[in-house]
Design an enzyme around this catalytic site. Structure first.
Site, mmCIF file in Angstrom:
data_model
loop_
_atom_site.group_PDB
_atom_site.id
_atom_site.type_symbol
_atom_site.label_atom_id
_atom_site.label_comp_id
_atom_site.label_asym_id
_atom_site.label_seq_id
_atom_site.Cartn_x
_atom_site.Cartn_y
_atom_site.Cartn_z
ATOM 1 N N THR A 1 19.124 9.836 23.642
ATOM 2 C CA THR A 1 18.812 8.376 24.113
ATOM 3 C C THR A 1 17.032 8.343 24.460
ATOM 4 O O THR A 1 16.495 7.366 24.062
ATOM 5 C CB THR A 1 19.382 8.386 25.601
ATOM 6 O OG1 THR A 1 20.925 8.298 25.182
ATOM 7 C CG2 THR A 1 18.719 6.886 26.221
ATOM 8 N N ALA B 1 21.193 18.181 21.496
ATOM 9 C CA ALA B 1 21.959 19.231 21.501
ATOM 10 C C ALA B 1 23.335 19.171 21.615
ATOM 11 O O ALA B 1 24.191 20.062 21.180
ATOM 12 C CB ALA B 1 21.157 20.158 22.659
ATOM 13 N N CYS C 1 30.286 6.649 24.959
ATOM 14 C CA CYS C 1 29.359 6.247 26.000
ATOM 15 C C CYS C 1 29.444 4.902 26.607
ATOM 16 O O CYS C 1 29.021 4.236 27.485
ATOM 17 C CB CYS C 1 27.940 6.137 25.195
ATOM 18 S SG CYS C 1 27.558 7.353 24.384
HETATM 19 N N1 PLP Z 1 22.776 8.540 19.177
HETATM 20 C C1 PLP Z 1 24.063 8.808 18.741
HETATM 21 C C2 PLP Z 1 24.448 8.441 17.368
HETATM 22 C C3 PLP Z 1 24.967 9.233 19.528
HETATM 23 O O1 PLP Z 1 26.081 9.357 19.191
HETATM 24 C C4 PLP Z 1 24.624 9.566 20.829
HETATM 25 C C5 PLP Z 1 25.517 10.057 21.983
HETATM 26 O O2 PLP Z 1 26.610 9.576 21.971
HETATM 27 C C6 PLP Z 1 22.970 9.301 21.243
HETATM 28 C C7 PLP Z 1 22.330 8.854 20.290
HETATM 29 C C8 PLP Z 1 22.705 9.764 22.984
HETATM 30 O O3 PLP Z 1 22.547 10.936 22.877
HETATM 31 P P1 PLP Z 1 22.261 11.539 24.308
HETATM 32 O O4 PLP Z 1 23.674 11.737 24.775
HETATM 33 O O5 PLP Z 1 21.862 12.880 24.035
HETATM 34 O O6 PLP Z 1 21.387 10.978 25.004
#
Ligand code: PLP
Length: 380
Positions: free
Chosen positions: A72, A198, A324
């Site tokens: 993110t 990660a 999410c």
């Molecule tokens: N981008 C994609 C394609 C994802 O699937 C996700 C998480 O579900 C993210 C970004 C966000 O990553 P993080 O959970 O490390 O913030």
């Protein structure tokens, strides 16, 4: 009690034993990586080793990598109107309509500067439409994910990169779901910026990276300002333990990629063959190249929220669309962009596997689904 079956690896993957071991050792490192004394140098060594491992996982150079708090943050850092290449600036942002919400949010671009690129019914970016968007207006920063987190559809990044560069733009690729599942080569991909995380590959949650692959890209507007860490691009004392785990997980996932991807593909084929033997199942993006570990499917008339809870009670962890956004009962923006009708989209269930998934897990999930689907369909 029967053991649980975890089929939600696209939401997060269990920690790899290799990552656990290096993180456990890193917990005892007392120094700050910015300090010059021995304790500090030890912490620095761990961070730099992980940087080299993460860079190697996408065939980039170690100093292309900036560690962040996750995918993110890397997306937020990448999507800013301040990048320039020589005298070229990028004052508009084109994002594919199926991006993760952290990219769809548009980073630091004003809403009026953001345009969405549409996708086909098969869940891949429509290159003709992208070409039209690029032709109208000034050079753009374009953000397209390598693999979609819901459908697993792999995007035509190589072709998109050519179109974008011909139009004078730059390309950011969110490779969070692709890392460790398909071979990744930063140069071959044609990406200028790449986002990684990660926890999708068996590293810890809360750590990721932005790879600035194009060395001509300049910016003077880091997301976090303060100390000079990460070569003045991301202030804040490094998360040494998390970064160590990320490096180790990246090395394990990518070192074993061909083998793991082969196993995942066989499991996915087993799952989809089992689903195909039941009436009325739609597998989304089935005609597209997809990640070897992801199946998004629906049985018309069965509400995904109810099915996820019923499967959970049977010991099977899956998700409805993107994890999410679970909790918000809204049809997925990915399926909406693909033109899937709301009723069918509301039935979408994602099963995603990883390095520890076994055939028996797939069989148990299918058995649970067979038992539940008929009942759920009648009661809704
Ligand atoms: N981008 C994609 C394609 C994802 O699937 C996700 C998480 O579900 C993210 C970004 C966000 O990553 P993080 O959970 O490390 O913030």
């Amino acid at each position: 009690m029967a053991s649980r079956v975890y089929l939600d690896w696209n939401a997060t993957a269990p920690l790899r034993p290799e990552a656990r071991a290096v993180m456990s050792a890193a917990l005892d490192i007392g120094g700050n990586p910015s300090s010059v004394h021995m304790e500090g140098r030890e912490a620095r060594r761990v961070v730099e080793q992980a940087r080299a491992q993460v860079a190697a996982s996408i065939n980039a150079r170690a100093d292309d990598i900036i560690f962040t708090s996750g995918g993110t943050e890397a997306n937020a850092q990448a999507l800013m109107p301040d990048w320039s290449v020589g005298s070229r600036t990028f004052r508009r942002l084109i994002v594919s309509a199926i991006e993760h919400p952290s990219a769809l949010a548009g980073g630091r671009f004003a809403a009026a500067q953001v345009v969405k690129a549409s996708v086909t019914g098969d869940g891949v970016v429509d290159l003709e439409k992208l070409r039209d968007l690029l032709a109208t207006g000034e050079p753009a920063l374009v953000s397209i994910m390598l693999a979609n987190n819901e459908t697993g559809a792999i995007q035509p990044i190589g072709e998109a990169a050519v179109l974008i560069h011909q139009a004078g733009g730059v390309l950011h690729v969110d490779a969070v779901q692709a890392l460790g599942r398909v071979p990744l080569d930063a140069a071959a991909l044609g990406a200028d910026l790449i986002t990684l995380s990660a926890h999708k590959i068996g590293g810890p949650k809360g750590v990721g990276a932005l790879a600035i692959v194009n060395r001509d890209l300049r910016s003077s507007w880091p997301l976090l300002r303060g100390g000079g860490q990460e070569r003045n691009r991301r202030a804040g004392t490094e998360n040494v333990v998390g970064i160590a785990g990320f490096g180790s997980a990246a090395a394990a996932a990518c070192g074993n990629l061909a083998h793991e991807a082969g196993l995942l593909r066989r499991l996915r084929d087993r799952l989809e063959a089992g689903l195909a033997s039941l009436p009325g199942i739609t597998v989304f993006a089935a005609a597209s190249p997809r990640l070897p570990n992801t199946t998004l499917f629906a049985l018309d008339g069965v509400r995904a929220e109810t099915a996820v809870i019923a499967l959970d009670l049977e010991g099977v962890a899956v998700s409805s669309g993107a994890a999410c956004s679970s909790g918000k009962v809204q049809p997925s923006h990915v399926l909406a962009a693909m033109g899937i009708n709301q009723e069918l989209a509301r039935a979408a269930i994602r099963m995603s596997t990883g390095y520890a998934t076994k055939e028996g897990d797939i069989d148990r999930a299918l058995e649970a689904w067979r038992k539940l689907s008929g009942v759920l369909r009648k009661t809704q």
